[in-house]
Design a protein around this motif. Structure first.
Motif, mmCIF file in Angstrom:
data_model
loop_
_atom_site.group_PDB
_atom_site.id
_atom_site.type_symbol
_atom_site.label_atom_id
_atom_site.label_comp_id
_atom_site.label_asym_id
_atom_site.label_seq_id
_atom_site.Cartn_x
_atom_site.Cartn_y
_atom_site.Cartn_z
ATOM 1 N N SER A 179 0.840 -1.189 0.000
ATOM 2 C CA SER A 179 0.000 0.000 0.000
ATOM 3 C C SER A 179 0.878 1.244 0.000
ATOM 4 C CB SER A 179 -0.933 0.020 1.213
ATOM 5 O OG SER A 179 -0.210 0.293 2.396
ATOM 6 N N CYS A 200 -2.852 -2.292 -3.107
ATOM 7 C CA CYS A 200 -4.135 -1.744 -2.661
ATOM 8 C C CYS A 200 -4.479 -0.460 -3.416
ATOM 9 C CB CYS A 200 -4.086 -1.456 -1.166
ATOM 10 S SG CYS A 200 -3.779 -2.919 -0.150
ATOM 11 N N GLU A 201 -5.710 -0.084 -3.291
ATOM 12 C CA GLU A 201 -6.194 1.130 -3.945
ATOM 13 C C GLU A 201 -5.526 2.368 -3.334
ATOM 14 O OE1 GLU A 201 -10.467 3.404 -4.798
ATOM 15 O OE2 GLU A 201 -10.372 1.591 -3.561
ATOM 16 N N LYS A 261 -5.223 5.963 -1.864
ATOM 17 C CA LYS A 261 -6.115 6.842 -1.128
ATOM 18 C C LYS A 261 -5.753 8.308 -1.323
ATOM 19 C CE LYS A 261 -6.928 3.343 2.459
ATOM 20 N NZ LYS A 261 -6.813 3.012 3.906
ATOM 21 N N GLU A 299 -3.041 9.990 -3.846
ATOM 22 C CA GLU A 299 -1.935 9.955 -4.795
ATOM 23 C C GLU A 299 -1.074 11.211 -4.703
ATOM 24 O OE1 GLU A 299 -1.175 9.656 -9.613
ATOM 25 O OE2 GLU A 299 -3.045 8.882 -8.752
ATOM 26 N N ARG A 352 0.847 3.911 -9.995
ATOM 27 C CA ARG A 352 -0.406 3.230 -10.337
ATOM 28 C C ARG A 352 -0.748 2.202 -9.269
ATOM 29 N NH1 ARG A 352 0.816 -0.783 -15.462
ATOM 30 N NH2 ARG A 352 2.415 -2.089 -14.470
ATOM 31 N N SER A 353 -2.003 1.830 -9.241
ATOM 32 C CA SER A 353 -2.501 0.859 -8.269
ATOM 33 C C SER A 353 -2.969 -0.387 -9.001
ATOM 34 C CB SER A 353 -3.654 1.464 -7.463
ATOM 35 O OG SER A 353 -4.379 0.469 -6.789
ATOM 36 N N GLU A 395 -5.060 -2.539 -7.866
ATOM 37 C CA GLU A 395 -6.503 -2.685 -7.681
ATOM 38 C C GLU A 395 -7.281 -1.763 -8.626
ATOM 39 O OE1 GLU A 395 -9.636 -2.125 -4.017
ATOM 40 O OE2 GLU A 395 -7.706 -3.128 -3.657
ATOM 41 N N ASN A 396 -6.808 -0.523 -8.775
ATOM 42 C CA ASN A 396 -7.468 0.398 -9.697
ATOM 43 C C ASN A 396 -7.332 -0.080 -11.134
ATOM 44 O OD1 ASN A 396 -8.126 2.007 -7.567
ATOM 45 N ND2 ASN A 396 -6.510 3.513 -7.910
ATOM 46 N N ARG A 430 -9.847 -2.738 -11.918
ATOM 47 C CA ARG A 430 -11.218 -2.248 -12.055
ATOM 48 C C ARG A 430 -11.468 -1.600 -13.416
ATOM 49 N NH1 ARG A 430 -12.278 0.773 -6.239
ATOM 50 N NH2 ARG A 430 -12.298 -1.129 -4.936
#
Length: 335
Positions: free
Chosen positions: A272, A302-303, A305, A307, A327-328, A330-331, A334
């Motif tokens: 994270s 993880c996403e 929160k 940036e 970059r994430s 998780e994002n 999606r």
């Protein structure tokens, strides 16, 4: 022949017929480990590829089999039982992949280019000896507790280009010719977080251009001497659940990353953004660990929160970077 489950009589008959056909490749996958190769089939001079999976062998049977295959170039030995002191002597052998355990391993192959050994259970602490294997270019070792004089072993490989160590307790890696190095620690050591000591791995590889490092524990520090490093890929998939991410943790992270300042490109994969969110008060009196890195890439599992706050911390981490990518995972999944 794959997943053979018939009788030993049928197996012997089939093998006798196959050997008479001037075989160039023999692939045996036996479930379970109940069949031995009888002495009748020791001599297969035309064989260039041998794959044995799930056979019952002993040291003498296997040694005689290899000696009876003078043209052998590729050898795959997977999960065969009964071997104690494995000895492979083959002048034309170029590739050897061994998965399973033996008390000692001796390989003598002047033309060997690739050697892969996976002990599967981290119980191997015996003797691994590669004799007259000066043409080895690719070496991969998995799940090995200890290899005596490992630094002496690889220092003899004058054209070693790629070295991969997975869950191996090696403290010194020294080679003047190595170009690609992969170190991975995949076993979660729950009691390791009760120790104050950070274990050190010394890497002295002046011609190294690519380094990939993974550690799920973050209990090791790499003392890196690789002035020609082009790219460093670092994966620290540490969730912070086993040890609190506090100020001491950030100090360790700064010290850890400082050894990768010799690389032009650094790619960081972390659990994270918290793993890299260095506190502002720390940034005021600590020196940036990556001042010479030209390109910094960061990915979180993880996403994200915040940036913008992460970007601020990363620009302190690598103040002279020409490009910064965030970059994430998780994002990305999606989108």
């Amino acid at each position: 022949m794959h997943h053979y489950g018939g009788s030993s009589v049928h197996f012997d008959r089939w093998l006798s017929f196959a050997v008479q056909q001037h075989l160039e490749e023999l692939d045996l996958l036996i479930q379970p480990n109940i069949f031995c190769i009888p002495s009748l089939y020791y001599c297969i001079p035309s064989l260039t590829v041998l794959k044995l999976d799930g056979l019952k062998l002993d040291d003498e049977v296997f040694y005689n089999l290899i000696m009876g295959c003078p043209s052998l170039e590729k050898l795959f030995l997977h999960d065969c039982i009964g071997l104690c002191h494995l000895e492979v002597s083959s002048p034309n052998l170029k590739s050897f992949e061994l998965i399973g355990i033996a008390h000692s391993i001796l390989v003598e192959a002047v033309n060997l280019q690739s050697f892969v050994f996976d002990s599967r259970c981290r119980e191997f602490d015996g003797k691994l000896k590669l004799v007259s294997c000066k043409n080895v270019r690719n070496l991969t070792l998995n799940d090995i507790v200890y290899i005596p004089s490992f630094e002496d072993v690889i220092s003899e490989f004058a054209i070693l280009a790629s070295l991969t160590l997975v869950d191996c307790d090696i403290e010194i890696i020294q080679n003047q010719y190595l170009k690609v190095l992969v170190l991975k620690r995949t076993i979660v050591e729950f009691d390791a977080y009760e120790w104050d000591e950070i274990f050190e791995i010394t890497v002295d590889t002046p011609k190294l251009v690519s380094f990939h490092y993974e550690d799920v524990n973050f209990t090791r520090k790499v003392l890196l001497n690789s002035p020609n490093l082009e790219e460093a890929n670092i994966k620290l998939d540490y969730d912070g659940l086993r040890k609190k991410i506090d100020m001491n943790w950030y100090f360790d992270m700064i010290d850890f990353l400082s050894y990768f300042d010799c690389s032009k490109v650094v790619s960081l994969y972390v659990y994270s953004e918290e793993n890299l969110m260095f506190p502002e008060r720390l940034r005021k009196f600590c020196r940036s660990p990556l001042p010479n890195v030209k390109h910094l890439k960061v990915e979180t599992r993880c996403e994200l929160k915040s940036e913008s706050l992460l970007r601020e911390a990363l620009l302190w981490l690598s103040p002279h970077t020409q490009t910064l990518s965030i970059r994430s995972e998780e994002n990305k999944a999606r989108s």
